[in-house]
Design an enzyme around this catalytic site. Structure first.
Site, PDB file in Angstrom:
ATOM      1  N   ASP A  17     133.661  -6.868  68.346  1.00  4.04           N
ATOM      2  CA  ASP A  17     133.502  -8.449  69.092  1.00  4.04           C
ATOM      3  C   ASP A  17     134.285  -9.515  68.333  1.00  4.04           C
ATOM      4  OD1 ASP A  17     132.226 -10.499  70.801  1.00  4.04           O
ATOM      5  OD2 ASP A  17     131.202  -8.857  71.521  1.00  4.04           O
ATOM      6  N   HIS A  51     130.905 -15.451  71.510  1.00  7.81           N
ATOM      7  CA  HIS A  51     130.758 -14.278  72.035  1.00  7.81           C
ATOM      8  C   HIS A  51     130.032 -13.320  71.270  1.00  7.81           C
ATOM      9  CE1 HIS A  51     131.940 -10.648  74.291  1.00  7.81           C
ATOM     10  NE2 HIS A  51     131.818 -11.566  75.413  1.00  7.81           N
ATOM     11  N   SER A 111     129.964  -8.600  79.722  1.00 11.82           N
ATOM     12  CA  SER A 111     129.762  -8.766  78.170  1.00 11.82           C
ATOM     13  C   SER A 111     128.107  -8.883  77.700  1.00 11.82           C
ATOM     14  CB  SER A 111     130.576  -9.703  77.534  1.00 11.82           C
ATOM     15  OG  SER A 111     132.016  -9.691  77.284  1.00 11.82           O
TER      16      SER A 111
END
Length: 759
Positions: A123, A186, A514
């Site tokens: 990630d 994220h 996601s």
């Protein structure tokens, strides 16, 4: 009747607000609504008595406090509580919504077993100081762990036990940290969704306030930072897989993907996950955000778990109140409180920046530079499409009303100013009001979390099947919560879709596959904790065959949107039977897909990998937990599938099959009864599908379910659909050497270059 008595009578009607104050004394009666009754909702730790004992410190105090316990028609209780006790109870009640929604309020395995599992995430990095990653009370990492922390200004602990970063291009933006530290937000969000510790009082500027936690809060986290402000490199992804496998992770979570289909030999995630599978590690990855278009699913290799995104029973609705009293509802994670104050309302097309060469049509869409800042100042602006809100903010506007019939349906964005996204039909109403009123005014209200009675349904942006490379393998595999998910965030990352938003948060609410991917990763980690010796295929099978069935009437594309159904982690712990598969099975599959020894070795990386035959064949004998029959236009329905199941339930058990298909499809299963005498025993059966010639037929779906009469129901979807002639085999067509290494966009739901990014 006394006034207090009247108020008590009406309190149950207000119970959806969770905590309802009924009396004015120091210890007031509060009605606590604990959500919809579901089978198996109450664990010993979630009964009214135990919850009250937890905040009061003793069982005796809890007994004295409890007034009523409701459990027949709805789920809740009434108790006499002080204000301090109410505050504590609020935290107890609002555990991370998505996990409660899938019936997984807290796992039953306990910290020692969960602590043996390491989830590796590829990630954008992680923010180690987040409260979600504190290691209080956690033991040292498991002895098997060989990973390490690499990077300046970054410290691991007993929660984050590994962190590495990769940047083969040596390409850094001013916002990027050359370390595992997350500047995008994220990776922090996905990590905490999967395995974050419990954090009291988490919220997004006061919205969705409560306890935030991951699915397996005692599992370990290892971060492999492969994504930067510019995107994610294929070379870095493969390097991260290489390290993660050697470090000793148990589950790999990958919330990224490509915009277009690659042959398996060119796809770094397919290649990396193949090597992980060889080493006993399941990869869970996102299906993509290119829905609802068919053939848009990414990460479709059969050795991975491909996760679609579905809604939870909470949505954020920001109401627009016009000066004429009309109230319009629009989706937006709007935390800005205008206190009911109305402001002048203007359509963007009436605020044209003629000096910049704009006209009313351009300004109506509020394009950058198109608005007259003098006319926008201190006004709420109506825009004809989705914008970030930055143009209105820069022009000193107060708020923005956007119209878009796609983005106003089932998921919300956060903006840097008061905002709401309404439908195109409601836009006409607002525009008519503006044009027929001398001094139009409006206000935008804060967006509370409304109950979404239509949940769960697959969200519009979630990528759909069919599988673009291998039609006989149903993708996506499963769905999980991926809409309006609250989780930890990097405090240096913008908290809204405007990348120059200067506000900062420790928790954010965002949507995407996601977000659904780490939910499934956590579910896989939970099964791994309970069954450390199970293969990746067995874990995947357990998740798929025990999934909660989705409502087909909500989804025109049926299994192409949700696969086997919604994750149910607790049920997956005891699936009864599993469909196992090994490296040899996948090699046989690839050879039938047209790979030769040379191209096969590009995936396996082993000189011992050989295709004995490259004659194309259907994928009907791969031991997959679902059945997909792709029929060429004009051909009859005809397919024979071979499957083998392994007994992991009761040592002595007999399973009987039940099945259903649309009337035009004939289905038989032989044998219809499977009898097992020990754990680990295997049985083989065949599924035959027959029917008339079909052409341009949409998906038809059914299922077969093996039942043992003792609670085990092993369900596998069966789908039949049409494809164009010549597409039944996923034959590779090119070489990795023809591709650039930067194949993957950054993972964020909203990129700096646009509103809706990849996964």
């Amino acid at each position: 009747m006394a006034k207090a008595g009247l108020l008590s009578l009406f309190c149950p009607l207000l119970a959806a607000a969770f905590l309802v104050h009924c009396h004015a004394s120091e210890k007031k009666v509060h009605i606590v609504y604990m959500g919809e009754l579901r089978q198996g909702d109450f664990s010993p730790a979630s009964t009214p008595h135990s919850m009250l004992a937890g905040i009061m410190g003793s069982s005796e105090s809890a007994k004295k406090s409890l007034v009523y316990s409701y459990g027949r028609s709805f789920n809740g209780f009434a108790a006499r509580l002080s204000d301090d006790e109410v505050e504590k109870l609020s935290g107890e009640l609002t555990n991370e919504w998505s996990w409660d929604f899938v019936g997984f309020s807290k796992g039953k395995l306990g910290a020692p077993l969960e602590g043996n599992v390491v989830i590796g995430l590829l990630d954008s990095g992680i923010w180690p100081e987040s409260d979600s990653f504190n290691d209080e009370g956690m033991s040292a990492p498991p002895a098997k762990w060989k990973g390490k922390c690499v990077g300046a200004n970054f410290t691991c602990n007993n929660k984050i036990i590994g962190a590495r970063w990769y940047n083969s291009e040596s390409n850094f933006d001013t916002t990027d940290f050359p370390s595992p530290r997350d500047s995008e937000g994220h990776g922090t969000h996905t990590s905490s969704t999967a395995a974050g510790r419990e954090v009291q009082g988490a919220s997004y500027f006061g919205l969705a306030e409560g306890v935030a936690r991951g699915g397996v809060p005692n599992a370990r986290i290892a971060m492999y930072k492969v994504c930067w402000s510019f995107g994610c490199s294929s070379a870095d992804i493969l390097a991260a897989y290489d390290d993660a496998i050697a470090d000793g992770v148990d589950i790999i979570s990958v919330s990224l993907g490509s915009n277009f289909p690659f042959p398996y030999m060119e796809d770094p995630i397919a290649i990396g996950s193949f090597h992980a599978m060889k080493n006993g590690i399941l990869t869970s990855n996102s299906a993509g955000n290119s829905g609802p278009y068919p053939y848009s699913v990414s990460n479709y290799a059969p050795w991975t778990l491909t996760v679609a995104a579905s809604t939870i029973d909470r949505k954020f609705v920001a109401q627009v109140v016009l000066g004429n009293g009309q109230v319009l509802s629009g989706l937006s994670i709007n935390n800005f409180d205008l206190n009911g104050t109305t402001y002048p309302l203007i359509w963007g097309g009436n605020a044209v920046n003629f000096s910049a060469g704009a006209n009313p049509e351009i300004a109506g869409y509020c394009f950058p530079g198109a608005l007259n800042s003098y006319k926008v100042e201190r006004k709420i602006v109506l825009c004809d499409g989705m914008v970030t809100g930055s143009e209105i903010l820069i022009s000193n506007g107060v708020g923005v009303i956007m119209s878009d019939s796609f983005y106003s349906v089932d998921f919300a964005f956060s903006f840097p100013l008061p905002a709401a996204v309404i439908s195109n039909e409601d836009r006409v109403n607002v525009l008519n009001y503006i044009r027929t009123t001398e001094n139009p005014i409006a206000t935008i209200l804060v967006a509370p979390g409304w109950k979404d009675i239509m949940a769960a349904s697959v969200v519009s942006f979630s990528s759909r099947g069919p599988n673009p490379i291998t039609p006989d393998i149903l993708k996506p595999d499963i769905t999980a919560p991926g809409v309006d998910i609250l989780a930890a965030w990097s405090p240096v990352a913008p908290p809204s879709i405007y990348h120059k938003d200067i506000r900062r948060v420790n928790f954010n609410i965002i949507s995407g596959t996601s977000m659904s991917c780490p939910h499934a990763s956590a579910a896989a980690a939970y099964v791994k904790a309970g069954h450390p010796n199970w293969s990746p295929a067995a874990i995947k099978s357990a998740l798929m065959t025990t999934a909660t069935i989705m409502e087909p009437r909500k989804h025109v594309d049926l299994e192409f949107s949700y696969g086997s159904g919604q994750i149910n982690p607790e049920h997956a712990l005891n699936p009864g039977l599993v469909y196992n598969a090994s490296e040899a099975d996948y090699i046989n599959f690839l050879c039938k897909q047209g790979y030769n020894t040379t191209t096969l070795r590009m995936i396996t990386g082993s000189n011992s990998s050989v295709c004995k035959s490259t004659t194309p064949g259907r994928a009907w004998d791969l031991n997959y937990p679902t059945f997909a029959l792709a029929v060429e236009d004009g051909q009859p329905i005809q397919g024979v599938f071979t499957r083998t199941v392994t007994n992991v339930g009761n040592s002595s058990s007999t399973y009987t099959v039940s099945m259903y298909m649309p009337y035009s499809v004939s289905i038989t299963v032989e044998p219809p009864v499977l009898t097992f005498s020990k754990i680990g025993e295997t049985k083989t059966f065949t599924v035959k599908l027959y029917g008339p010639k079909i052409a341009q037929q949409p998906i038809m779906s059914g299922a077969i379910t093996w039942k043992d009469g003792n609670g085990h129901e092993v369900r596998s979807p069966v789908v039949v659909y049409n494809i164009l002639p010549g597409l039944e085999y996923g034959i590779p067509t090119s070489s990795m050497t023809t591709r650039e290494t930067n194949n993957f966009e950054g993972p964020s739901m909203y990129h700096k270059t646009g509103i809706l990014g990849r996964n």
